[in-house]
Scaffold this active site. Sequence first.
Site, mmCIF file in Angstrom:
data_model
loop_
_atom_site.group_PDB
_atom_site.id
_atom_site.type_symbol
_atom_site.label_atom_id
_atom_site.label_comp_id
_atom_site.label_asym_id
_atom_site.label_seq_id
_atom_site.Cartn_x
_atom_site.Cartn_y
_atom_site.Cartn_z
ATOM 1 N N ASP A 1 26.358 16.610 57.997
ATOM 2 C CA ASP A 1 25.106 15.917 57.656
ATOM 3 C C ASP A 1 25.366 14.842 56.601
ATOM 4 O O ASP A 1 24.476 14.068 56.254
ATOM 5 C CB ASP A 1 24.004 16.894 57.227
ATOM 6 C CG ASP A 1 24.377 17.720 56.022
ATOM 7 O OD1 ASP A 1 25.519 17.598 55.518
ATOM 8 O OD2 ASP A 1 23.512 18.499 55.560
ATOM 9 N N SER A 2 26.629 14.745 56.142
ATOM 10 C CA SER A 2 27.018 13.606 55.306
ATOM 11 C C SER A 2 26.774 12.292 56.042
ATOM 12 O O SER A 2 26.768 11.227 55.431
ATOM 13 C CB SER A 2 28.491 13.715 54.893
ATOM 14 O OG SER A 2 29.311 13.943 56.021
ATOM 15 N N GLU B 1 33.298 24.233 49.054
ATOM 16 C CA GLU B 1 33.222 22.852 48.539
ATOM 17 C C GLU B 1 33.042 22.852 47.015
ATOM 18 O O GLU B 1 32.219 23.601 46.461
ATOM 19 C CB GLU B 1 32.038 22.100 49.185
ATOM 20 C CG GLU B 1 31.913 20.675 48.661
ATOM 21 C CD GLU B 1 31.006 19.775 49.470
ATOM 22 O OE1 GLU B 1 30.502 20.196 50.525
ATOM 23 O OE2 GLU B 1 30.801 18.629 49.037
#
Length: 304
Positions: A54-55, A192
């Site tokens: 979704d970046s 992350e």
Amino acid sequence: MSLTPIGAPRLKITVSSLRDKKLHHEPITCLTAYDYSSARLVDEADIDMILVGDSLAMTMLGHDNTLALTMDEMLHHVRAVRRATKHALLLADMPYGSFHVSVEESIRNATRLVKEGGAEMVKIEGGEKRVDLIRRILDAEIPVAGHIGLTPQSVNRMGGFKVQGKSLSDIEQLMRDATALDRAGVGSIFLEGIPREVAEMITAEITTPTIGIGAGPACDGQVLVFHDILNLTFEPSAKFVRRYGDAAGEISHAIRSFRADVVSREYPADPECYHLSPETRQALENLLERKRSLRGRRAMTGLE
Ligand code: KIV
């Protein structure tokens, strides 16, 4: 660990290939891609997993964060990447809001990514608190990847994109998240923006392959964003990003050169033009000549 020799047949990467790689200590490679041409390059370079992250809300659509992305926008990009992906495992992010609704609607959204987009695994941000939903999606035969640590969809709660897991209580929560996802049977866990020591502990503790981004070298695999490694972001990049090319520089140079060639009439040159055959060219010249002399005669007799 060996790279596939050029020309050798390549095996399709599946969820079980990821576990095999972890078992045999073979690093897993993952890159994002959001369209046909970038996905072809990634797939042909023998990368194991392609993530339609979704970046894309930021890299492709120019938003400041990932929150605005809709299911329809995500599906549009997943379909394009699907057409290019032959060997890599195709993974799609569930956009913010697509799994914060009822369980039934969340399953419907996950199913759309598989049925309409061709994704082979969906990624959901969040740990322990998402596990019940993840089990239901797994029950619908959809492989799921977890994503913990710096979860960009929590940007407002975190107060920015900040490294997570620095205090003891946060580390304990991350361990609980990873263990809960592992027990639920996810196919991989993205770690992350956490200290390398924490990622190392988690990776050693669970059987699920971990894929790190800003989480150090002990993870079972590494993922980076396509635009980051190619300098296509227009922003200073995070500490963990390594640049492998300067696509922005190359593209900008090409565009400026095209402009200069058009302005100076150097483009197009004769070899870049289509030509008539000599016979048609001669016939055309004859026709034009006949028209010219007809016009001349009419002018002399005052008919024009
Ligand atoms: O959306 C994305 O690109 C991601 C990666 C940063 C893991 O989720």
